[in-house]
Design an enzyme around this catalytic site. Sequence first.
Site, PDB file in Angstrom:
ATOM      1  N   GLU A  65       2.640   1.676   9.032  1.00 31.24           N
ATOM      2  CA  GLU A  65       2.839   2.752  10.003  1.00 31.24           C
ATOM      3  C   GLU A  65       1.551   3.504  10.332  1.00 31.24           C
ATOM      4  OE1 GLU A  65       5.435   3.494  11.695  1.00 31.24           O
ATOM      5  OE2 GLU A  65       7.269   3.016  10.599  1.00 31.24           O
ATOM      6  N   GLU A  71       5.430 -10.889 -10.412  1.00 32.67           N
ATOM      7  CA  GLU A  71       4.914  -9.591 -10.821  1.00 32.67           C
ATOM      8  C   GLU A  71       4.223  -9.658 -12.181  1.00 32.67           C
ATOM      9  OE1 GLU A  71       8.073  -6.911 -13.178  1.00 32.67           O
ATOM     10  OE2 GLU A  71       8.537  -7.080 -11.044  1.00 32.67           O
TER      11      GLU A  71
END
Length: 313
Positions: A100, A131
């Site tokens: 954004e 991960e």
Amino acid sequence: MGSRSDNAPKTATSARADTQPTAQTETLHPRAQGLDLRADAEILDTLLDGQLRALEAVASARPSISAGAALLTNSLHNGGHLHYAAAGSSALMALADGAELPGTFGISADQISVHMAGGIPADGRMPGHTEDDTAAGARAAATVCANDVVIALSASGSTPFPLGFAQTAQAAGAKVIAVANNADTPLLNLADVAICLPTPAEVIAGSTRMGAGTAQKAALNMMSTLAGIRMGHVMDGMMVNLIADNAKLRQRAVRIVCTLTDQNAEDAAKALDQTGGAVKPAILLLQGAASPTAAETLLRHNKDNLRAALAQV
């Protein structure tokens, strides 16, 4: 937790030890017993309460969020690169924040990278084993430079992928901002700025897309927004570094220019045409700058700060 002290440890283990006490994000919520037997409204009330309490946990981290925003501002102002490093839900929060920034603050997309363990998914598949790969995190940080800043996220504070990334980036001279939901954890302990979000137990134990993720998203949004403001990309609550490249943003740009110059929509649109849709130089044009080039020069001399440039028109 705030900025790392000089004697804070700079290393972290690459895997979580089984002997560690249960993390707060893995403990059972006091209202979880019989949750699945309750009416919808009661379940939703419990879930909402969990979200609200998670947001309350962000308040204690405000000094660290401010310190992190200062690092972001300094790096981006000086041509540095912003790297997010995380796995799972934390990486999705990072993606939501980073993606954004160009549209909101006009920050170049070339200055932003999101490094997610296993890669950013194109569908609902999000592998869990990635991960745990410390080496992959270290490899992903190979392009990090000394002028860059890293935001490494992990709800547990001990996820190997962002740990490996943060360690490698720090060794290259980059500043590391760590965001975690458990205190005194490896990721927080190695960071230059440690943002601890002490969220309460999850309503669904271990589901960190819930409370922990909500707190992380709020903290990231607050930090990047404060950085955008300090970089001069917000004036009177409006995103003045907006580049209008679609109809919705064009209308918004016209409204911003009209509001800050007291000019009509037609004149605002003409000014935006001259500046290629860039709001800051359009405002300077309408306030007396001789040309788009002169407006850009004013902005450059004032480190892209519109309010400071307006004082010199």
